[in-house]
Structure formats: C-alpha cells, structure tokens
Design an enzyme around this catalytic site. Structure first.
Site, mmCIF file in Angstrom:
data_model
loop_
_atom_site.group_PDB
_atom_site.id
_atom_site.type_symbol
_atom_site.label_atom_id
_atom_site.label_comp_id
_atom_site.label_asym_id
_atom_site.label_seq_id
_atom_site.Cartn_x
_atom_site.Cartn_y
_atom_site.Cartn_z
ATOM 1 N N ASP A 89 -10.649 -23.244 -25.300
ATOM 2 C CA ASP A 89 -11.166 -23.478 -26.602
ATOM 3 C C ASP A 89 -11.497 -21.962 -27.389
ATOM 4 O O ASP A 89 -10.787 -21.490 -27.972
ATOM 5 C CB ASP A 89 -12.522 -24.256 -26.280
ATOM 6 C CG ASP A 89 -13.261 -24.891 -27.481
ATOM 7 O OD1 ASP A 89 -13.063 -24.234 -28.551
ATOM 8 O OD2 ASP A 89 -13.806 -25.642 -27.473
ATOM 9 N N LYS A 144 -7.054 -25.026 -28.321
ATOM 10 C CA LYS A 144 -7.714 -25.233 -29.936
ATOM 11 C C LYS A 144 -7.636 -23.661 -30.317
ATOM 12 O O LYS A 144 -8.531 -22.876 -30.202
ATOM 13 C CB LYS A 144 -9.138 -25.411 -29.714
ATOM 14 C CG LYS A 144 -9.438 -26.939 -29.246
ATOM 15 C CD LYS A 144 -11.191 -27.082 -29.206
ATOM 16 C CE LYS A 144 -11.009 -28.462 -28.686
ATOM 17 N NZ LYS A 144 -12.649 -28.824 -28.713
#
Length: 182
Positions: free
Chosen positions: A113, A141
């Site tokens: 992330d 991400k």
C-alpha cells in the site's frame, strides 16, 4: 462464470472485487514468470522464499504449488505497529532463522500500500547480503505508494480500495474468504 457476491464482516458489507478464476489466472502467470527467472536454482542454491505473515499465507501457498524450481519456504512477521497505526518502520523481523547470505531471496507480500514497511524490510534484509533480493506482491496500490520501490513481481495493481479476503483482513476477520472483496 462467477456470481456477484457480498459478505458482511463486523460492521461493514464488502462486494466481490477479484474472483477465484481471476486470482488463479494471475497467480498462474506469476508462477510462470518466477519459474522462468529462477530456472537455474539448484539444491545447493535454492530460491529462498520469505512469506510475510499474516496476510501472505494464502497467496504464498497457491503460488508455491505452481513452482517447479528448487526453493525453500520460510515465514516472517514484521513488527511495525504502534497501537493500531503503522509506523512504517520495521522494528523487528520475527522468525528469520535462515542465513540468506549469497542466496537468491524473494519476499512475498499480500499487498503493498504505502510501501513503507516493505521498503524497510527490504533495507534490513539487504544488510544480510543476499545474492539477489526481489519483492513479489499479490496486490499493489501504486497510487498510494509513498516511496520509490523496485517491485519486480506485481500480480495485480489495484485502485485505492480497502480489500479483504484471501489472506487480507478487517480487524483479523475475513482472511479465510476465497476471493477478494472491497
């Protein structure tokens, strides 16, 4: 054909995001890449695969079943939390007892992330002088990543969505789901 699904976990309802067939397809493709890239591994110098617990366990299990190279599988836990918030700084690597000096090493993550924890883990492992050190993640991400990472193996780049299932959790629930929900 997969059917649209929702699941309730604690106080939230999640919708199916990545189904079983897509998961199988992207993991199969990744296994082919890893088999190709590490095809010269031997019993003397196998690929050292390090799964980062808890989230990577389902992905890692399915991935390694498709590998036909010589490999060892190890698991670690990293401590990077203070209370309920990630500090982004790995304060401890728990469980790495294997000497990785002069070895080909592959870190396997469930999701990258912000990238802060995996970057710190990478920096701590590189100090152990592996021959190669690469990162493989099921989900990435990229839009949230705050650091420059060289992730060699990304199964799927996703939007900024909170996801659970297939090892990913919401307050330690939902890891056992066989698909990914958002």
């Amino acid at each position: 054909m997969e059917f649209f699904n929702t699941v309730n976990v604690k106080d939230k309802t999640f919708e199916q995001y990545i189904g079983k067939y897509e998961l199988n397809s992207i993991i199969t493709d990744m296994a082919h890449r890893i088999n190709h890239d590490y095809r010269n591994c031997s019993n003397h110098n196998p690929l050292i695969i390090i799964g980062v617990l808890n989230g990577s366990f389902m992905f890692l299990a399915d991935l390694v079943k498709m590998l036909n190279i010589k490999c060892e599988i190890h698991f670690i836990k990293v401590s990077s939390y203070s209370g309920i918030h990630s500090t982004g700084k790995v304060t401890e690597i728990l469980g790495l007892t294997r000497n990785i000096t002069n070895q080909n090493v592959l870190i396997v993550e469930d999701i990258v992330d912000t990238g802060l924890t995996v970057r710190e883990l990478y920096h701590q492992l590189i100090l152990k002088k592996p021959f190669t050190l690469d990162i493989c993640t099921l989900l990435y991400k990229k839009v949230n990543c705050k650091v420059d990472l060289n992730i060699k193996y990304v199964c799927k780049e996703i939007e900024d969505k909170f996801v659970i299932g297939y090892g990913l959790d919401y307050d330690n629930l939902g890891r056992n789901l066989d698909m990914i929900y958002s």
